[in-house]
Design a protein around this motif. Structure first.
Motif, mmCIF file in Angstrom:
data_model
loop_
_atom_site.group_PDB
_atom_site.id
_atom_site.type_symbol
_atom_site.label_atom_id
_atom_site.label_comp_id
_atom_site.label_asym_id
_atom_site.label_seq_id
_atom_site.Cartn_x
_atom_site.Cartn_y
_atom_site.Cartn_z
ATOM 1 N N ASP A 143 20.141 32.153 50.879
ATOM 2 C CA ASP A 143 18.530 31.589 49.813
ATOM 3 C C ASP A 143 17.612 32.289 49.796
ATOM 4 O OD1 ASP A 143 16.710 29.752 48.712
ATOM 5 O OD2 ASP A 143 17.396 27.922 51.136
ATOM 6 N N ILE A 144 16.470 32.213 49.835
ATOM 7 C CA ILE A 144 15.073 32.884 49.229
ATOM 8 C C ILE A 144 15.010 33.717 51.029
ATOM 9 C CG2 ILE A 144 13.159 33.684 48.660
ATOM 10 C CD1 ILE A 144 15.166 34.181 46.494
ATOM 11 N N ILE A 145 14.852 34.592 51.757
ATOM 12 C CA ILE A 145 13.847 34.739 53.005
ATOM 13 C C ILE A 145 12.960 35.229 52.675
ATOM 14 C CG2 ILE A 145 14.877 36.067 55.018
ATOM 15 C CD1 ILE A 145 17.368 35.903 54.943
ATOM 16 N N PRO A 146 11.967 34.761 53.125
ATOM 17 C CA PRO A 146 10.540 34.907 53.090
ATOM 18 C C PRO A 146 10.410 36.952 53.766
ATOM 19 C CG PRO A 146 10.166 32.827 54.180
ATOM 20 C CD PRO A 146 11.585 33.072 53.974
ATOM 21 N N CYS A 202 17.311 37.328 48.279
ATOM 22 C CA CYS A 202 18.220 37.135 48.152
ATOM 23 C C CYS A 202 19.412 37.409 49.298
ATOM 24 C CB CYS A 202 18.665 36.987 47.738
ATOM 25 S SG CYS A 202 20.513 35.681 46.955
ATOM 26 N N GLY A 203 18.462 36.544 50.854
ATOM 27 C CA GLY A 203 20.293 37.081 52.175
ATOM 28 C C GLY A 203 20.412 35.681 52.845
ATOM 29 N N ALA A 204 21.321 35.811 52.939
ATOM 30 C CA ALA A 204 22.532 35.301 54.112
ATOM 31 C C ALA A 204 21.954 34.791 55.215
ATOM 32 C CB ALA A 204 23.720 35.205 54.294
ATOM 33 N N THR A 205 21.204 32.823 54.066
ATOM 34 C CA THR A 205 21.501 32.299 56.052
ATOM 35 C C THR A 205 21.000 32.328 57.456
ATOM 36 O OG1 THR A 205 21.004 29.856 54.373
ATOM 37 C CG2 THR A 205 19.333 30.927 54.076
ATOM 38 N N ASN A 206 22.849 32.294 57.203
ATOM 39 C CA ASN A 206 24.437 31.872 57.831
ATOM 40 C C ASN A 206 24.828 33.271 58.119
ATOM 41 O OD1 ASN A 206 25.615 31.419 60.222
ATOM 42 N ND2 ASN A 206 25.334 28.858 59.219
ATOM 43 N N PRO A 207 24.709 33.850 58.326
ATOM 44 C CA PRO A 207 25.191 35.272 58.131
ATOM 45 C C PRO A 207 27.092 35.342 59.037
ATOM 46 C CG PRO A 207 23.364 36.098 58.886
ATOM 47 C CD PRO A 207 23.396 34.780 59.208
ATOM 48 N N THR A 208 27.029 34.459 60.102
ATOM 49 C CA THR A 208 27.806 34.274 60.431
ATOM 50 C C THR A 208 29.406 32.719 59.548
ATOM 51 O OG1 THR A 208 27.416 34.805 62.501
ATOM 52 C CG2 THR A 208 29.221 33.815 62.723
ATOM 53 N N ALA A 209 28.624 32.500 59.568
ATOM 54 C CA ALA A 209 29.435 31.257 58.262
ATOM 55 C C ALA A 209 29.787 31.984 57.213
ATOM 56 C CB ALA A 209 28.879 30.299 58.601
ATOM 57 N N ASN A 210 28.915 32.558 56.598
ATOM 58 C CA ASN A 210 29.150 33.384 55.192
ATOM 59 C C ASN A 210 30.703 34.398 55.143
ATOM 60 O OD1 ASN A 210 28.681 34.186 52.301
ATOM 61 N ND2 ASN A 210 28.108 36.164 53.507
ATOM 62 N N ALA A 211 30.617 35.406 56.496
ATOM 63 C CA ALA A 211 31.885 36.140 56.469
ATOM 64 C C ALA A 211 33.199 35.522 57.002
ATOM 65 C CB ALA A 211 30.784 37.205 58.092
ATOM 66 N N ILE A 212 32.978 35.014 57.406
ATOM 67 C CA ILE A 212 33.801 33.576 58.350
ATOM 68 C C ILE A 212 34.569 33.168 56.866
ATOM 69 C CG2 ILE A 212 34.749 31.903 59.553
ATOM 70 C CD1 ILE A 212 33.318 32.736 61.135
#
Length: 358
Positions: free
Chosen positions: A172-175, A179-189
Motif C-alpha cells: 500500500d501507499i506508505i506516507p 509504495c511499500g509492504a505494509t506487512n513485510p513478514t507476511a509478504n516474504a513468507i
C-alpha cells in the motif's frame, strides 16, 4: 602502537571503499545492462517459438500450445516488469512513479502474477507430458485432448491469479515513502512459500513421476520398436525437463539470496557486507528473468524435432520467397520477349505493306 592501529584502520577503510567502488562499477557497466540484454533475447526467443510452434507439424499438439502460451506471457512480463528498469534503472519506482494506491497494487500484482503464470504454464506442459505416459484409454490421457487445453489454460490463469493476490493485499501507499509492504513478514513468507518452495517442488515431483512412468513403460515394452508417437513424446519430455531444471535453479538462486537478506536486514552489518548483499540481490533478481528467456534456446539445444521443424520452416519460407522472385523474374522476361516479338512483327508488317505499295 597507536600509529600502527591508525595505519591498519586507514587500510581497512580504503579496502572497503575499493570493494564498494568495484561493485558499483560492475553494477553500472554490467548488471544495469542485463534488463536490455534479457529483453532482446526474450523477444528473439518469442519470435522463434511463435514461428516454430505455428508450423503445421506442431501447432495441433497440446504441449506446443501450452509452451507457446507461456512464451507469450514471458514476453509480456519482460516488457512490463523488466525492461522499464533499464529505461530508468536508478530511479525509485516507489517514490517517483507510484503515487496512487490502485497503481501501486496493480504494479505489485503484475510483478508477482506474470512470473507465477509462466511457471504454472510450464507446470501444465509437464503435466501434459506426464499424461502422455499413460495409456490412451486412461482418464489422464484426456488432458492432452485439444478441446481440453483452453479450459486448462483458463484454470491455470485463475489459480495463478489467486496465488498472487497476497501481493496487492500486503502492499500500500506508505506516507513519506511511497509504495511499500505494509506487512513485510507476511509478504516474504507468502512469496518464498509459493514461488520459492511450492512451485519448484511440485514441478520436480512431476518430473520424478514422469521419468518413473517412462522407465516402467520401457521395461514393459522390452525390445519393441519405438513408435513415432513415443519418439515425439520423448522429444517434448526432454524439452520440458530441461526447462524445469533451469527454471528451478534460477528460482532457488534468487530465493536463497532474498532469504539471506531477510535474515540479516535487522542485524549490524558493515558497509562492505551491505554492498555485497545489495549487489547479489540486484544480480540474482535480474538473472531470475532468464526463466522467461529459456524456452526457445533450451528447446533448440535439447530437441532435434524442434530444430528440424524450425529449419524446415525457415527453408520453406526462403524457398517460397526465392520461388516467387524467380517466377516474377521469368514472367517479366517472358512479357519483355512477347513485347519485343510483337514489335518486331509490327515492323515486318509495315515493311511488307511498303513493299506492296511500291
Amino acid at each position: 602502537m597507536l600509529a600502527s592501529s591508525q595505519t591498519l584502520s586507514s587500510f581497512n577503510l580504503s579496502s572497503t571503499k575499493s570493494i564498494i567502488d568495484d561493485l558499483n562499477l560492475v553494477q553500472q557497466r554490467f548488471v544495469n545492462q542485463l534488463p536490455l540484454i534479457i529483453t532482446v533475447l526474450g523477444l528473439i526467443g518469442f519470435i522463434g517459438n511463435l514461428f516454430t510452434f505455428l508450423q503445421p507439424k506442431l501447432r495441433n499438439n497440446s504441449f506446443c500450445i501450452y509452451t507457446l502460451t507461456a512464451s507469450f506471457i514471458d514476453i509480456i512480463n519482460l516488457f512490463v516488469n523488466l525492461f522499464p528498469q533499464y529505461l530508468n534503472p536508478t530511479s525509485d519506482s516507489a517514490s517517483s512513479f507510484i503515487s496512487d494506491k490502485l497503481i501501486c497494487k496493480l504494479r505489485l500484482f503484475s510483478v508477482v502474477f506474470f512470473p507465477q503464470l509462466s511457471l504454472d504454464l510450464l507446470m501444465m506442459s509437464l503435466i501434459d507430458r506426464y499424461a502422455c505416459t499413460f495409456d490412451p484409454t486412461s482418464r489422464m490421457s484426456r488432458l492432452i485432448r485439444l478441446k481440453t487445453v483452453p479450459w486448462m489454460i483458463f484454470i491455470t490463469t485463475a489459480v495463478s491469479c489467486v496465488a498472487s493476490l497476497y501481493s496487492p493485499l500486503t502492499y500500500d501507499i506508505i506516507p513519506g515513502y511511497g509504495c511499500g509492504a505494509t506487512n513485510p513478514t507476511a509478504n516474504a513468507i507468502a512469496y518464498i512459500s509459493i514461488h520459492g518452495i511450492l512451485t519448484p517442488l511440485v514441478m520436480l515431483i512431476f518430473v520424478f513421476f514422469t521419468y518413473r512412468n517412462i522407465v516402467q513403460h520401457r521395461q514393459r515394452a522390452g525390445g519393441a520398436l519405438t513408435t513415432e508417437r513415443n519418439r515425439r513424446r520423448n522429444h517434448f519430455i526432454g524439452m520440458v525437463f530441461a526447462q524445469v531444471f533451469v527454471s528451478s535453479f534460477f528460482v532457488l538462486l534468487w530465493i536463497g539470496v532474498y532469504w539471506y537478506f531477510l535474515t540479516i536486514q535487522n542485524s549490524n552489518q558493515s558497509a562492505e557486507e551491505w554492498a555485497i548483499v545489495g549487489f547479489l540481490m540486484s544480480l540474482t533478481n535480474n538473472l531470475y528473468y532468464l526463466i522467461h528467456v529459456r524456452s526457445f534456446y533450451l528447446s533448440t539445444l535439447t530437441s532435434n524435432l524442434f530444430r528440424k521443424t524450425m529449419i524446415a520452416g525457415v527453408l520453406k519460407l526462403f524457398s517460397q520467397t526465392l520461388y516467387h522472385r524467380w517466377r516474377g523474374r521469368n514472367a517479366f522476361i517472358s512479357n519483355l520477349a512477347v513485347t519485343m516479338r510483337v514489335g518486331q512483327n509490327r515492323q515486318e508488317d509495315t515493311a511488307n505493306q511498303l513493299r506492296s505499295v511500291l
